[in-house]
Design an enzyme around this catalytic site. Structure first.
Site, mmCIF file in Angstrom:
data_model
loop_
_atom_site.group_PDB
_atom_site.id
_atom_site.type_symbol
_atom_site.label_atom_id
_atom_site.label_comp_id
_atom_site.label_asym_id
_atom_site.label_seq_id
_atom_site.Cartn_x
_atom_site.Cartn_y
_atom_site.Cartn_z
ATOM 1 N N HIS A 53 0.839 -1.077 -0.094
ATOM 2 C CA HIS A 53 0.120 -0.117 0.034
ATOM 3 C C HIS A 53 0.897 1.253 -0.135
ATOM 4 C CE1 HIS A 53 0.680 -0.718 4.148
ATOM 5 N NE2 HIS A 53 0.229 0.612 4.508
ATOM 6 N N HIS A 55 1.420 3.898 1.911
ATOM 7 C CA HIS A 55 2.005 4.569 2.991
ATOM 8 C C HIS A 55 3.655 4.806 2.879
ATOM 9 C CE1 HIS A 55 -2.133 4.225 5.752
ATOM 10 N NE2 HIS A 55 -1.936 5.029 4.767
ATOM 11 N N ASP A 57 5.861 4.608 5.071
ATOM 12 C CA ASP A 57 6.897 3.767 5.687
ATOM 13 C C ASP A 57 6.920 2.369 5.150
ATOM 14 O OD1 ASP A 57 4.038 3.366 6.678
ATOM 15 O OD2 ASP A 57 4.584 2.426 8.241
ATOM 16 N N HIS A 58 6.245 2.171 4.028
ATOM 17 C CA HIS A 58 6.078 1.021 2.962
ATOM 18 C C HIS A 58 6.914 1.206 1.881
ATOM 19 C CE1 HIS A 58 3.684 -1.441 5.880
ATOM 20 N NE2 HIS A 58 3.309 -0.482 6.489
ATOM 21 N N HIS A 110 -7.670 -0.888 5.426
ATOM 22 C CA HIS A 110 -6.754 -0.088 5.809
ATOM 23 C C HIS A 110 -6.517 1.197 4.950
ATOM 24 C CE1 HIS A 110 -3.271 1.145 8.239
ATOM 25 N NE2 HIS A 110 -2.521 1.048 6.922
ATOM 26 N N ASP A 127 -0.429 -3.991 6.160
ATOM 27 C CA ASP A 127 -1.049 -3.450 7.425
ATOM 28 C C ASP A 127 -2.340 -3.751 7.390
ATOM 29 O OD1 ASP A 127 1.539 -2.291 8.010
ATOM 30 O OD2 ASP A 127 0.718 -0.168 7.822
ATOM 31 N N HIS A 165 4.450 -4.796 10.936
ATOM 32 C CA HIS A 165 4.787 -4.154 12.133
ATOM 33 C C HIS A 165 4.951 -4.874 13.155
ATOM 34 C CE1 HIS A 165 4.134 0.088 10.693
ATOM 35 N NE2 HIS A 165 3.423 -0.359 9.795
#
Length: 255
Positions: A53, A55, A57-58, A110, A127, A165
């Site tokens: 996805h 975001h 942080d990915h 999400h 996530d 995570h």
């Protein structure tokens, strides 16, 4: 292939599947630094990147990896917020990479365009699904979230869950609040605490374990429905209402 989890940021994992010849599939590299360091130290190189996805942080490390490794193949959902993809990954697609067949599953909830990837052995859920929990609904609806969780729950139970995570211990506290008599959940919590005390990842974990322990995968279970009903102060049996109640309960838990 060898699986490794690369810690990133405060609690992210970047996953890598490394072939015998050193070529690797890298999942959700939000930061290029741990990937580049591990590749240099261990003698492997990224060949394919899978993104679940949009975001940051990915996906934040993709540009640096593309600059370092020419011809890097990057699979991502069809989302303009992921501009560096070389291929778009859609529901039902089967990706061929390093001799592996990788199936794509659409799992909105999400985010609206979230996908998961699974091989014959591993489930990379980003996530969408965590050990003992699931991701917040930033863009999706409860019905989408429930459908996505049902899809993941229907996959082969031997798959090893590799999520984005390290949330297992905190998720366990909430899960035990919802489901206090679940012996399998108690055991999983104790094991996770021991792993973290030793600074070991609590992942991967089998999907079978999650089916026994994760309340978000057990919305049909009477004890989970009763707990949500008690929390909301009204009877709740419809699964969409159960998962919405659970997610809202978790969002405010401990605050």
């Amino acid at each position: 292939m060898r699986l490794t989890a690369l810690p990133a940021f405060a609690d992210n994992y970047i996953w890598a599947l490394i072939a015998a010849d050193g070529a690797a599939i890298v999942v959700d590299p939000g930061d290029a630094t741990p990937v580049l360091a591990a590749a240099a130290q261990q003698g492997w190189r990224p060949h394919t990147v899978l993104l679940t996805h949009h975001h940051d942080d990915h996906i934040g490390g993709v540009a640096a990896l593309q600059a370092r490794f020419a011809g890097l193949q990057v699979y991502a959902p069809a989302d303009p917020r992921i501009p560096l993809a070389t291929h778009r990954a859609a529901e039902g697609e089967r990706i061929q990479a390093l001799g592996l067949e990788i199936d794509v599953v659409s799992v909105p909830g999400h985010t609206r365009s979230h996908v998961a990837f699974h091989t014959a052995e591993h489930l990379f859920s980003g996530d969408a699904l965590f050990s003992l929990g699931c991701g917040r609904m930033f863009e999706g609806t409860p019905s989408q979230l429930l459908a996505s969780l049902h899809k993941l729950a229907s996959l082969p139970p031997h798959l090893l869950l590799c999520c984005g995570h390290e949330y297992t211990v905190s998720n366990a506290v909430f899960a035990r609040h919802v489901d206090p008599t679940n012996a399998a959940l108690l055991q999983r919590h104790e094991e996770a605490l021991a792993m973290r005390r030793d600074e070991r990842p609590t992942l991967p974990v089998t999907l079978a374990s999650e089916l026994d322990c994760n309340p978000f995968l057990r919305t049909r279970t009477p004890s989970i429905q009763q707990a949500v009903s008690a929390h909301l102060g009204r009877p709740v049996t419809d699964e969409v209402d159960v998962v919405a109640g659970l997610r809202g309960w978790k969002d405010g838990f401990g605050t």
